[in-house]
Design a protein around this motif. Structure first.
Motif, PDB file in Angstrom:
ATOM      1  N   SER C   4     -29.995  22.357  19.541  1.00 33.71           N
ATOM      2  CA  SER C   4     -28.843  23.099  20.038  1.00 33.71           C
ATOM      3  C   SER C   4     -27.547  22.417  19.588  1.00 33.71           C
ATOM      4  CB  SER C   4     -28.905  23.197  21.559  1.00 33.71           C
ATOM      5  OG  SER C   4     -28.591  21.948  22.132  1.00 33.71           O
ATOM      6  N   ASP C   5     -27.611  21.093  19.458  1.00 30.41           N
ATOM      7  CA  ASP C   5     -26.454  20.374  18.938  1.00 30.41           C
ATOM      8  C   ASP C   5     -26.127  20.812  17.521  1.00 30.41           C
ATOM      9  OD1 ASP C   5     -25.442  18.822  20.916  1.00 30.41           O
ATOM     10  OD2 ASP C   5     -25.701  16.931  19.810  1.00 30.41           O
ATOM     11  N   THR C   6     -27.195  20.874  16.729  1.00 31.98           N
ATOM     12  CA  THR C   6     -27.004  21.293  15.338  1.00 31.98           C
ATOM     13  C   THR C   6     -26.427  22.692  15.292  1.00 31.98           C
ATOM     14  OG1 THR C   6     -29.036  20.120  14.960  1.00 31.98           O
ATOM     15  CG2 THR C   6     -28.147  21.403  13.111  1.00 31.98           C
ATOM     16  N   TRP C   7     -27.020  23.564  16.127  1.00 30.60           N
ATOM     17  CA  TRP C   7     -26.540  24.944  16.176  1.00 30.60           C
ATOM     18  C   TRP C   7     -25.045  24.971  16.528  1.00 30.60           C
ATOM     19  CZ3 TRP C   7     -26.020  29.719  15.232  1.00 30.60           C
ATOM     20  CH2 TRP C   7     -25.347  30.559  16.122  1.00 30.60           C
ATOM     21  N   THR C   8     -24.675  24.217  17.579  1.00 25.24           N
ATOM     22  CA  THR C   8     -23.277  24.203  17.998  1.00 25.24           C
ATOM     23  C   THR C   8     -22.391  23.700  16.869  1.00 25.24           C
ATOM     24  OG1 THR C   8     -24.138  23.543  20.137  1.00 25.24           O
ATOM     25  CG2 THR C   8     -21.775  23.492  19.879  1.00 25.24           C
ATOM     26  N   ARG C   9     -22.890  22.637  16.200  1.00 29.30           N
ATOM     27  CA  ARG C   9     -22.077  22.052  15.144  1.00 29.30           C
ATOM     28  C   ARG C   9     -21.816  23.084  14.056  1.00 29.30           C
ATOM     29  NH1 ARG C   9     -25.156  17.685  13.631  1.00 29.30           N
ATOM     30  NH2 ARG C   9     -25.595  18.422  11.530  1.00 29.30           N
ATOM     31  N   TRP C  10     -22.893  23.767  13.650  1.00 25.77           N
ATOM     32  CA  TRP C  10     -22.743  24.750  12.561  1.00 25.77           C
ATOM     33  C   TRP C  10     -21.914  25.932  13.017  1.00 25.77           C
ATOM     34  CZ3 TRP C  10     -24.692  24.620   7.493  1.00 25.77           C
ATOM     35  CH2 TRP C  10     -25.350  23.434   7.183  1.00 25.77           C
ATOM     36  N   ARG C  11     -22.190  26.353  14.238  1.00 27.46           N
ATOM     37  CA  ARG C  11     -21.439  27.500  14.760  1.00 27.46           C
ATOM     38  C   ARG C  11     -19.937  27.218  14.705  1.00 27.46           C
ATOM     39  NH1 ARG C  11     -17.819  29.548  16.696  1.00 27.46           N
ATOM     40  NH2 ARG C  11     -17.467  30.739  18.605  1.00 27.46           N
ATOM     41  N   TYR C  12     -19.540  26.031  15.150  1.00 28.17           N
ATOM     42  CA  TYR C  12     -18.111  25.768  15.230  1.00 28.17           C
ATOM     43  C   TYR C  12     -17.526  25.265  13.930  1.00 28.17           C
ATOM     44  CZ  TYR C  12     -17.974  27.021  20.056  1.00 28.17           C
ATOM     45  OH  TYR C  12     -18.022  27.748  21.212  1.00 28.17           O
ATOM     46  N   ARG C  13     -18.391  24.858  13.003  1.00 26.91           N
ATOM     47  CA  ARG C  13     -17.827  24.442  11.731  1.00 26.91           C
ATOM     48  C   ARG C  13     -17.540  25.652  10.852  1.00 26.91           C
ATOM     49  NH1 ARG C  13     -20.716  19.861   8.392  1.00 26.91           N
ATOM     50  NH2 ARG C  13     -20.023  18.724  10.230  1.00 26.91           N
ATOM     51  N   TYR C  14     -18.402  26.648  10.928  1.00 27.96           N
ATOM     52  CA  TYR C  14     -18.287  27.719   9.942  1.00 27.96           C
ATOM     53  C   TYR C  14     -17.692  29.017  10.460  1.00 27.96           C
ATOM     54  CZ  TYR C  14     -20.655  24.611   6.814  1.00 27.96           C
ATOM     55  OH  TYR C  14     -20.940  23.535   6.039  1.00 27.96           O
TER      56      TYR C  14
END
Lengths: 342, 323, 707
Positions: C4-14
């Protein structure tokens, strides 16, 4: 695909069969009637009134639509609602659509000056109704406003002038003073009264086509001139107010009210009957509608003539309505016109 | 010291008295009681509408739709009656219609927060449009036959006084009682004086505004009925005229400030009387209609100029967006 | 958790959430509403009306549009100044009659006739202007009464001259051209209307009069207090409106030659509708010519199309009224709620995960262990200073620091008791540096990069850089230039903390944790500025290393210090030398022993570190919680660290409890002393460094000994 083709073929043969059966009972042709119907069918007529929603334009329109329906042409209306600018836009829009005949009901004598020739140069024949621009179109249908004023003035002279035994004191409650019909009518009034020096115009007021104003103006005039003999009005809608003031003052027997208008039953005959109006000059909207239809049909049949080649005019015969000659046919109602007008 | 006490109402009253005296001396028959009665009668419609407009302006609003509501509702009612509906039912329909118009006006102004000028300007156009499209297709509607008491509203006399004058007096009296003694009436003054403060103090500002515009619409209907019965017909084209400006002027001329919270029904009466005296005098002098208009409007302009000179606005206290 | 961390990171980066807020913050967003409206109208009518876009229809519309344009430019000026002009309809009718009389009937030359008609319109405007501007009467009521007066005059004029006008005809070619002429299919009135609109736009946005108009409309009282001639300005707008209405009326007169009673009736309502539809606020201050043009074309298209559709006049007015209502309602709601929408959407947090927080407990053996060495340091200018963000010395040992009042203050050596205002700049001077010639350079918050010569002449070096192609916010303007240092060749590298927030809002940037800042290079060779390192997390301190080829910069919200080579063989390389500071680094400066000092202006807290990994939490906070209650980074206490070129922490100085120096933003070593500045402090601290070279000065270290 195949099924579609089959259906198309069937439909075509059915149409052929129908056409053949129709042809077998062709109507009687007197030599002109066939081409008359033929020429009118599918033609397009355009109409720009001052505004819809008042007795004149609704009456004319009823006549136009009845005839158009019967003969298979169309009459389109665009309603500028008393606004010159909107009217000009509407006319321009129609010119772009290129109808066969354009009927204009001008608000003043200039606004359509450039538009009438423009329409004609596009091959559209132009009829003007009830008021003429300075430029002639192909036909004019409507009242002669000078004659109207002249006859109204003569009527009040008859009632109040030398031979009547009355004092000759009259008032004029006129409309919006810069309207062309009013201007022309006033010239006629002046010409008549110039010949009748016994007539004294004690007040000449404009009520701006507003019956409420007409009422207050008239009531003041009556207070000032308790011996007034007659009042000259110019439009039944406004004269309603004039008459109300006379009635309120209890001077209906003394004051001779002359009005004019399109002869709508509620505005004209009802008031004549009740004694509100003593004399009423009508330019008879059903008659005008018939003239209008005649002009339309003539122009539509003159297919080989260029617009402007043979302008003509059909001035409306004016009709005097008084209590004495009042009959059920003196006036009209919109319902009647919608059923059988034109 | 005298200058201090000269507010607009007094200036107008003074002008009215001066004109009255002047006309009485110079014009034959002006002072005649019959003429004076008809003077009031002729402006009674204007006065009734003025009372409605005063309600709006005291509450820091304005109602430009009043001149559409008046003819459309009355003409529709006549249409319904002419089509055979009983008078009371037609009256109920017209009443429902004007209440609806008032509610829409009020909601737009109170809840959507559209400035009153625009809400009512647009509603005026909409109401006229609805009227012309559905309710009253033909401009002029005439009263057909009918000897009912109802038609006497505009034409009758009670103790020699024309009924329109009595209706005007009645409407003015009711409005005065409403503004003076009823809670909503006091609230309207509060709202007009300072809407934010009124809201903070807990007055139901928004419902009061809606109520205010409903009342105005009802007054418009009353004016419409009086007009229609007085002229035995009514023409919806009045909506296109500039009469609404006359109504505003009657109110403002009497001294009800456009910024709200000030003035009362007395001011409307004073303003109406001045207009009445002017119109009557000028008609007796047989001035032409256009000249009357010019004179009338110039006198109005002079009145508000004098008011401004006596009560100037200050750059430091002028409110932003106060047009 | 990791997924979920990875998901959040990608979600907010892109997903570029921040663009929504930036678009909403644009001034042109107001114009978007009428544009969308116009697009809708165009689509609807071109489907409903065949031939709607045909040439002849467009020519008709264009001709009228020209007239509308001329009028509405005047109306725009009036409304922008906070007024309203209801007289236009009557003025139009008056000038139409005058034009017909003067030009058509009396056949006066157009070059004389048109100005004469415009003057008549202007005279009516002048009456309005005098009454409203100078007497302070209410615009609505006054123009209303004038409407009635002028209309009455027109009626009288029609009575007197109606017949005369009817018979007139001016055969001149120019008159004909005004009526039906066109150039490349554009009718004469539209050409003139276009020119008027263009000039109007330039005047309104670029010239003194226009600015005065906007100031008066924006806040009449402030404009008055600022010395603007409010009365004159207001008066002038009405005169302008009257004159332009006169001009439009001549075109109308040429086109229709009609002196009907209905000319111009309701024009005031049409124009008001157009202006409000375009988004010009009632009461003034907000609007533009472009908006007015959009409003006018929408109203015209709707009117024209309703007529052409053959609707009954009732239905037409119903639609027009409804559109007016809708437009005003949208305008009112938008103006009222715009800042709320903006406040909810502008702050757009992203995901950022910091390494575990280093220990700072006393006696923990950590590099950062607490001590109390800054307590009781000497103070300079105590209570006399307000916000000395940075401190610097010249060759005479005089001390310079900035102040919140917009001054650079000089304390005289040796005791630093006397001070004077060295120069007044106007903005808050932040980072400072001396160049080889002894000129003082300073980053001024909200203003840009400035150079102050020893003779106190101030030169603005840079207040803009290159605009990035895809940035929605205008990133060419410098919002918050922060710290700087000067390379041996004279290039100035300076940091800009954030491009998304103004100086007073800089802390909000912490909530985003996005790289909103950048480093910019000003080159003295061609006096140009270019962004060299974009997307940094609040870049702050900058220090050029003695090799003259690389620099160290601190990213405050990134809690790291990075080396970047701007020259030499490694040019362009970037390496993080400290990546997990316990606090938020500010300025970096050289130390006498070849190492570096860095100030930590605040300390990290576990709560905020955790919040940085939860962007949706921070978004909810921004939307739901009052601004004063937001979770911000801690800025109440800080320390000074010393580190070497490899990023090893050598020393740390604390002021426990933050009594004297709660927030240290800058340190400067000079002749054995360390001077401490703080952006919220009321003093400069002076700390004796044990074992430091008592002769070492920063200037000498940078530029060598001067004779």
């Amino acid at each position: 695909m195949k099924a579609m083709r089959l259906i198309a073929a069937l439909a075509a043969s059915a149409a052929l069969a129908l056409g053949a059966s129709g042809a077998s009972s062709e109507p009687y042709n007197d030599g002109q009637s066939a081409s008359y119907y033929e020429v009118l069918k599918g033609k397009r007529v355009a109409f720009v009134p001052l505004s819809m929603g008042f007795d004149l334009t609704e009456g004319w329109n009823a006549g136009l639509q009845n005839q158009a329906e019967a003969l298979g042409y169309t009459v389109d209306i665009r309603d500028p609602n008393w606004n010159v600018e909107a009217a000009v836009q509407a006319v321009n829009g129609f010119i772009a659509d290129k109808p066969d005949v354009l009927i204009l009901h001008p608000l003043d004598q200039q606004a359509y000056n450039r538009l009438v020739p423009k329409a004609q140069s596009e091959g559209i024949k132009v009829i003007q109704i009830n008021l003429k621009s300075i430029t002639n179109g192909d036909a004019y249908v409507g009242a002669d406003w000078y004659e109207m004023g002249y006859k109204q003035a003569e009527e009040i002279v008859r009632a109040c002038g030398k031979d009547s035994g009355n004092n000759g004191k009259i008032a004029i409650v006129t409309g919006q003073a810069s309207t062309p019909t009013i201007v022309i009518g006033n010239m006629a009034f002046d010409d008549v009264f110039a010949q009748h020096p016994e007539i004294e115009v004690v007040a000449k007021q404009s009520a701006d086509f507003d019956p409420a104003k007409a009422k207050s103006v008239t009531s003041t005039i009556l207070k000032q001139n308790p011996d007034l003999c007659g009042i000259l009005g110019v439009w039944d809608g406004q004269d309603q107010g004039t008459a109300a003031a006379v009635r309120e003052a209890g001077m209906q027997d003394q004051v001779y009210v002359v009005s004019s208008g399109g002869g709508n039953k509620a505005a004209a005959c009802d008031n004549v009957e009740s004694g509100d109006f003593d004399a009423y000059y009508s330019y008879d909207v059903p008659g005008q509608a018939r003239d209008l239809n005649a002009a339309v049909k003539i122009l539509l049949q003159q297919t080989d003539m260029e617009p402007g080649a043979a302008p003509f005019a059909l001035y409306t015969p004016l009709k005097l309505i008084t209590k004495d000659n009042l009959s059920p046919t003196s006036c009209w109602t919109l319902e009647e016109l919608q059923v059988s007008g034109g | 010291m005298v200058v201090d006490k000269l507010n607009q109402e007094r200036i107008v009253l003074l002008t009215a008295i001066v004109l009255f005296v002047f006309f009485s001396i110079t014009l034959n028959g002006f002072i005649d009681p019959g003429n004076l009665l008809s003077l009031v009668q002729n402006v009674s419609i204007l006065g009734i509408l003025g009372v409605g407009m005063a309600l709006a302006i005291i509450g820091r609003g304005i109602d430009l739709s009043i001149l559409s509501t008046m003819p459309v509702s009355a003409a529709w009612m006549l249409n319904l009656i002419n089509d055979g509906m009983p008078i009371w039912l037609a009256l109920a329909c017209a009443l429902a219609f004007v209440v609806l118009v008032g509610i829409v006006n009020g909601v737009l102004i109170a809840y959507v927060e559209v400035p009153a000028i625009f809400a009512t300007l647009a509603m005026g156009i909409v109401v006229y449009g609805i009227g012309k499209a559905w309710l009253v297709p033909i401009d002029s509607v005439y009263i057909r036959g009918g000897e009912s008491w109802f038609y006497a509203i505009g034409t009758g006399r009670i103790l020699g006084v024309p009924t329109p004058v009595i209706v005007f007096a009645g409407v003015a009296l009711l409005a005065w009682l409403f503004l003076r003694y009823l809670k909503p009436g006091r609230f309207i003054y509060g709202i007009g004086d300072n809407p934010l403060a009124a809201r903070i103090t807990g007055m139901p500002v928004r419902p009061m505004i809606v109520l205010q515009y409903i009342l105005i619409s009802i007054i418009a209907l009353v004016a419409g009925i009086v007009t229609a019965t007085a002229l035995s017909g009514i023409n919806t084209r009045v909506a296109l005229s500039t009469m609404v400006y006359d109504v505003i002027l009657v109110v403002v001329l009497g001294g009800i400030g456009l910024s709200g919270g000030k003035g009362g029904i007395r001011n409307v009466i004073v303003g109406t009387l001045l207009i009445g005296i002017l119109l009557n005098g000028m008609t007796i002098m047989n001035l032409s209609y256009t000249v009357q208009n010019i004179l009338k409007s110039v006198i109005l302009l002079a009145a508000i100029v004098v008011d401004t000179l006596l009560n100037p606005r200050d750059e430091q206290t002028a409110q932003h967006g106060d047009i | 958790m990791a997924a979920s961390d990875t998901w959040t990171r990608w979600r907010y980066r892109y997903v570029p959430d921040h663009i929504i807020g930036e678009v909403l913050a644009k001034n042109w967003i107001d114009t978007l509403i009428p544009v969308v409206f116009l697009a809708g109208v165009l689509t609807f009518f071109s489907i409903e009306l065949p031939g709607f876009l045909s040439g002849s229809n467009l020519t008709d519309i264009a001709q009228i549009y020209g007239e509308y344009l001329i009028i509405i430019v005047g109306i725009t000026f009036v409304m922008m100044a906070g007024g309203i002009d209801l007289t236009v309809g009557s003025t139009f009718a008056f000038c139409n009659l005058a034009a017909l009389l003067v030009i058509n009937t009396m056949e006066v030359n157009l070059a004389l006739g048109i100005p004469a008609v415009m003057l008549m319109g202007g005279a009516i405007g002048l009456v309005n202007g005098l009454l409203i501007g100078y007497l302070g009467m209410r615009a609505f009521l006054t123009t209303l009464v004038m409407l009635i007066i002028v209309r009455a005059l027109v009626d009288q004029g029609l009575l007197d001259y109606g017949q005369t006008v009817m018979s007139g005809f001016n055969p001149s070619a120019a008159w004909e051209f005004m009526a039906i002429g066109h150039v490349y299919g554009i009718p004469a009135s539209l050409i003139v209307g276009g020119v008027v609109a263009l000039v109007g736009h330039i005047v309104l946005t670029r010239m003194r009069f226009g600015w005065h108009v906007m100031a008066v409309g924006g806040s009449r009282r402030s404009a008055y207090n600022a010395g603007i001639h409010v009365k004159r300005t207001v008066c002038a707008t009405y005169v302008l409106s009257g004159m332009l209405t006169g001009l439009a009326a001549t075109f109308y007169a040429a086109r229709l030659s009609s002196a009907g009673t209905d000319v111009g009736k309701g024009l005031e309502v049409t124009m008001l509708t157009a202006a409000v539809l375009g988004g010009i606020s009632l009461g003034g201050g907000r609007g533009s010519i472009v908006k007015a043009m959009l409003g006018a074309i929408i109203v015209l298209l709707v009117q024209n199309s309703l007529i052409r559709m053959g609707l009954s006049s009732g239905a037409s007015s119903l639609v027009l009224g409804a559109i007016l209502l809708l437009a005003v309602a949208i305008d009112v709601r938008w103006v009222k709620n715009r800042h709320k929408v903006l406040a909810r959407t502008y702050v757009s947090p992203t995901y950022f995960k910091l390494p575990p927080l280093p220990d700072t407990a006393e006696g923990s053996g950590s590099d950062y262990a607490l001590n109390d060495r800054l307590r009781g340091v000497e103070a300079i200018g105590l209570g006399e200073l307000d916000g000395p963000e940075d401190v610097i010395f010249d060759d005479e040992d005089d001390l310079y620091c900035g102040g919140r009042h917009g001054d650079i203050i000089r304390f005289s050596a040796p005791d630093y008791a006397r001070w004077e205002v060295f120069v007044h700049i106007g903005g808050h001077p932040l980072g400072m540096a001396f160049d080889r010639e002894g000129n003082l350079y300073s980053c001024v918050g909200g203003m840009g990069l400035f150079r102050i010569a020893p003779d106190r002449t101030v030169t603005k070096l840079s207040d803009e850089t290159n605009r990035s192609l895809l940035s929605v916010v205008d990133d060419s303007r410098l919002r918050l230039a922060d710290d700087l240092d000067i390379a041996p060749d004279g290039r100035v590298f300076f940091s800009e903390a954030t491009i998304r927030y103004e100086m007073y809002d800089w802390m909000v940037d912490a909530l985003e944790a996005r790289g909103n800042g950048r480093i910019i290079c000003w080159d003295p060779k061609d006096n140009s500025s270019r962004t060299v390192l974009p997307s940094l997390q609040l870049p702050n301190g900058i220090c050029v290393e003695p090799n003259g080829q690389s620099l160290l910069f601190a990213e405050t919200w990134g809690c790291r210090i990075t080396r970047w080579w701007f020259d030499g063989p490694n040019k362009g390389r970037k390496e993080v030398i400290i990546d997990n500071l316990p606090g938020y680094p500010d300025n970096i400066n050289r130390a006498s022993d070849g190492n570096f000092w860095c100030a930590l202006c605040g300390m990290r807290s576990p709560v905020f570190d955790l919040a940085l990994t939860m962007p949706s939490f921070r978004r909810r906070m921004v939307q739901k919680v009052a601004r004063d209650e937001w979770l911000y980074p801690n800025m109440n206490t800080g320390c000074v660290i010393k580190f070497d070129a490899d990023g090893n922490i050598l020393d740390v100085l604390w002021d426990l409890g933050g009594e004297a120096h709660p927030m240290i933003t800058s340190i400067r070593e000079h002749k054995g002393w360390l001077y401490l500045g703080g952006i919220y402090n009321n003093r400069i601290g002076r700390y004796r460094i044990p074992d430091a070279d008592p002769q070492w000065t920063s200037n000498a270290d940078y530029w060598g000994k001067r004779s």
